[in-house]
Design a protein around this motif. Structure first.
Motif, PDB file in Angstrom:
ATOM      1  N   UNK A 112      48.738  33.670 137.595  1.00 29.71           N
ATOM      2  CA  UNK A 112      47.357  34.151 137.419  1.00 29.71           C
ATOM      3  C   UNK A 112      46.794  33.723 136.068  1.00 29.71           C
ATOM      4  N   UNK A 113      47.591  33.886 135.013  1.00 33.49           N
ATOM      5  CA  UNK A 113      47.133  33.500 133.678  1.00 33.49           C
ATOM      6  C   UNK A 113      46.848  32.001 133.610  1.00 33.49           C
ATOM      7  N   UNK A 114      47.664  31.211 134.297  1.00 29.04           N
ATOM      8  CA  UNK A 114      47.429  29.768 134.300  1.00 29.04           C
ATOM      9  C   UNK A 114      46.135  29.425 135.035  1.00 29.04           C
ATOM     10  N   UNK A 115      45.886  30.071 136.170  1.00 28.38           N
ATOM     11  CA  UNK A 115      44.645  29.806 136.903  1.00 28.38           C
ATOM     12  C   UNK A 115      43.428  30.132 136.035  1.00 28.38           C
ATOM     13  N   UNK A 116      43.477  31.295 135.384  1.00 29.64           N
ATOM     14  CA  UNK A 116      42.354  31.701 134.533  1.00 29.64           C
ATOM     15  C   UNK A 116      42.188  30.714 133.377  1.00 29.64           C
ATOM     16  N   UNK A 117      43.306  30.337 132.767  1.00 29.66           N
ATOM     17  CA  UNK A 117      43.248  29.403 131.645  1.00 29.66           C
ATOM     18  C   UNK A 117      42.712  28.044 132.042  1.00 29.66           C
ATOM     19  N   UNK A 118      43.068  27.581 133.224  1.00 33.76           N
ATOM     20  CA  UNK A 118      42.571  26.281 133.693  1.00 33.76           C
ATOM     21  C   UNK A 118      41.050  26.305 133.825  1.00 33.76           C
ATOM     22  N   UNK A 119      40.524  27.383 134.389  1.00 35.67           N
ATOM     23  CA  UNK A 119      39.064  27.494 134.537  1.00 35.67           C
ATOM     24  C   UNK A 119      38.384  27.527 133.167  1.00 35.67           C
ATOM     25  N   UNK A 120      38.932  28.313 132.241  1.00 39.96           N
ATOM     26  CA  UNK A 120      38.346  28.383 130.898  1.00 39.96           C
ATOM     27  C   UNK A 120      38.420  27.024 130.211  1.00 39.96           C
ATOM     28  N   UNK A 121      39.529  26.316 130.390  1.00 40.58           N
ATOM     29  CA  UNK A 121      39.661  24.975 129.803  1.00 40.58           C
ATOM     30  C   UNK A 121      38.596  24.020 130.328  1.00 40.58           C
ATOM     31  N   UNK A 122      38.287  24.128 131.613  1.00 39.11           N
ATOM     32  CA  UNK A 122      37.245  23.271 132.195  1.00 39.11           C
ATOM     33  C   UNK A 122      35.909  23.512 131.493  1.00 39.11           C
ATOM     34  N   UNK A 123      35.595  24.776 131.251  1.00 41.13           N
ATOM     35  CA  UNK A 123      34.321  25.094 130.611  1.00 41.13           C
ATOM     36  C   UNK A 123      34.326  24.717 129.129  1.00 41.13           C
ATOM     37  N   UNK A 124      35.467  24.847 128.467  1.00 42.24           N
ATOM     38  CA  UNK A 124      35.543  24.422 127.067  1.00 42.24           C
ATOM     39  C   UNK A 124      35.321  22.912 126.962  1.00 42.24           C
ATOM     40  N   UNK A 125      35.983  22.161 127.844  1.00 44.36           N
ATOM     41  CA  UNK A 125      35.801  20.706 127.835  1.00 44.36           C
ATOM     42  C   UNK A 125      34.348  20.341 128.131  1.00 44.36           C
ATOM     43  N   UNK A 126      33.739  21.034 129.084  1.00 40.05           N
ATOM     44  CA  UNK A 126      32.332  20.766 129.408  1.00 40.05           C
ATOM     45  C   UNK A 126      31.427  21.102 128.229  1.00 40.05           C
ATOM     46  N   UNK A 127      31.732  22.206 127.545  1.00 37.29           N
ATOM     47  CA  UNK A 127      30.949  22.593 126.369  1.00 37.29           C
ATOM     48  C   UNK A 127      30.995  21.509 125.295  1.00 37.29           C
ATOM     49  N   UNK A 128      32.159  20.908 125.134  1.00 36.73           N
ATOM     50  CA  UNK A 128      32.352  19.909 124.084  1.00 36.73           C
ATOM     51  C   UNK A 128      31.848  18.524 124.475  1.00 36.73           C
ATOM     52  N   UNK A 129      31.518  18.344 125.737  1.00 38.35           N
ATOM     53  CA  UNK A 129      31.064  17.031 126.204  1.00 38.35           C
ATOM     54  C   UNK A 129      29.603  17.056 126.625  1.00 38.35           C
ATOM     55  N   UNK A 130      28.830  17.930 125.985  1.00 35.96           N
ATOM     56  CA  UNK A 130      27.407  17.999 126.281  1.00 35.96           C
ATOM     57  C   UNK A 130      26.678  16.744 125.839  1.00 35.96           C
ATOM     58  N   UNK A 131      25.452  16.607 126.298  1.00 40.47           N
ATOM     59  CA  UNK A 131      24.685  15.393 126.013  1.00 40.47           C
ATOM     60  C   UNK A 131      24.282  15.297 124.546  1.00 40.47           C
ATOM     61  N   UNK A 132      23.864  16.411 123.957  1.00 45.89           N
ATOM     62  CA  UNK A 132      23.369  16.363 122.589  1.00 45.89           C
ATOM     63  C   UNK A 132      24.453  16.346 121.533  1.00 45.89           C
ATOM     64  N   UNK A 133      25.571  16.971 121.821  1.00 41.44           N
ATOM     65  CA  UNK A 133      26.641  17.105 120.827  1.00 41.44           C
ATOM     66  C   UNK A 133      27.973  16.907 121.533  1.00 41.44           C
ATOM     67  N   UNK A 134      28.589  15.767 121.341  1.00 39.73           N
ATOM     68  CA  UNK A 134      29.835  15.438 122.035  1.00 39.73           C
ATOM     69  C   UNK A 134      30.990  15.372 121.046  1.00 39.73           C
TER      70      UNK A 134
END
Length: 352
Positions: A112-134
């Motif tokens: 369960x912790x791994x599933x939750x962490x994977x989802x959070x990691x996806x959003x962290x990576x997306x946050x860091x790969x935005x158009x204005x600030x990568x």
């Protein structure tokens, strides 16, 4: 100061965990080819923590964009992310080392912790790969971490059925739970069914410590300049001053040999050859690898300015000039090795 202490403690904690994991890998006779992967993961994790700490300003602050950077996770909700981060890595380490050799309930919770962490990691990576600030360097860690987590989950699930069906416990309740997990439903099914309840339970516990029920969402949105940011920041501050080479140029004229006036950030500065060479070398690095230049410049801006503020007397500027001499020679060697017209590049630095 407090943030620095916390960061140092956290980095030390990661190093201790790496040492512990290495010992456990050895004790459990994990295949030798997995050791480099574990080491790479640990170093990448340490890089993510240390480099990520450079992005610490909240969206309400006015910052000098050269010296400071806005955080990609809101500081108000950082505790929530820290708890999920720790649980995710504890689960990852446990399943990596033990595979399916865990009691049924901890096994399901780790998944369960791994599933939750994977989802959070996806959003962290997306946050860091935005158009204005990568920030590709930072985003690479959650992506790599998800890759490792998926491999660990797959390997665990392959071994899990056989392990649970043959395992017995002295405690009768553990035996009943084991039979329930291994025969009525698969562990995979139970872990998927329990993800949401586990997430809700952790959220409720974190609310006791002042976190909001939607802290995971607000951690991304209560920021600025990033992909999921919902706020604007105050106007940027003007850059505050000069750096080590520039300060050195303000030393005794007979030693530092000022050449002329130049302009930096809209302000006049004294230019000497050492300063020109250092800036020409920086320009060379920027041409060779913009990402490497960004990393070096970020750290130089963060620490160089604070150090330069302590250099106020001429003798201190003279000492800085002398200490910079070996670096100056190294920069000059690189310029003459990789640049077609090194003197022309040096001469045009800080021109009006």
């Amino acid at each position: 100061m407090f943030d620095t202490v916390i960061l140092s403690i956290f980095a030390l904690f990661i190093l201790v965990i790496l040492l512990y994991v290495g010992i456990r890998l050895y004790e459990k006779k994990v295949p030798i080819w997995q050791y480099p992967i574990a080491l790479l993961y640990g170093l990448w994790l340490l890089f993510f923590v240390l480099f990520g700490s450079l992005f610490s300003a909240e969206y309400t602050q006015a910052i000098d964009p050269i010296d400071d950077h806005y955080t990609f996770i809101s500081g108000q909700y950082r505790l929530t992310f820290l708890i999920f981060f720790l649980l995710y890595h504890i689960a990852l380490g446990a399943l990596w080392i033990r595979r399916a050799k865990l009691p049924p309930l901890p096994l399901v919770l780790c998944l369960c912790f791994l599933y939750i962490g994977i989802v959070i990691n996806v959003f962290i990576a997306s946050q860091l790969l935005g158009e204005g600030n990568r920030q590709e360097e930072l985003a690479s860690f959650p992506i790599f971490s998800n890759f490792i987590a998926i491999l660990v989950i797959g390997r665990t699930l392959m071994a899990i059925r056989e392990e649970l069906s043959t395992k017995t416990f002295k405690n009768k309740w553990l035996n009943k739970l084991n039979r329930l997990l291994s025969f009525r439903f698969t562990v995979l099914t139970w872990s998927v069914l329990l993800v949401f309840p586990v997430f809700v339970l952790l959220t409720l516990l974190l609310m006791i410590f002042g976190q909001d029920y939607d802290a995971v969402v607000k951690g991304f949105t209560e920021t600025t300049t990033w992909k999921f940011s919902q706020h604007d920041h105050p106007p940027y501050l003007d850059h505050r001053g000069h750096y080590l080479c520039t300060v050195a140029a303000c030393g005794s004229p007979r030693l530092v040999k000022p050449l002329r006036w130049g302009r930096r950030g809209g302000r006049p500065i004294i230019v000497n050859r050492q300063l020109q060479i250092a800036n020409a070398f920086e320009e060379l690095i920027a041409d060779f690898s913009p990402k490497l230049h960004h990393f070096l410049r970020t750290n130089y801006d963060k620490y160089g300015y604070n150090l330069s503020q302590k250099i106020k007397a001429p003798w201190a500027a003279n000492m800085t000039y002398l200490l910079m001499k070996p670096l100056e020679w190294f920069f000059l060697l690189c310029l003459y090795t990789f640049c077609l017209s090194p003197e022309r590049k040096i001469e045009r630095q800080y021109q009006f």
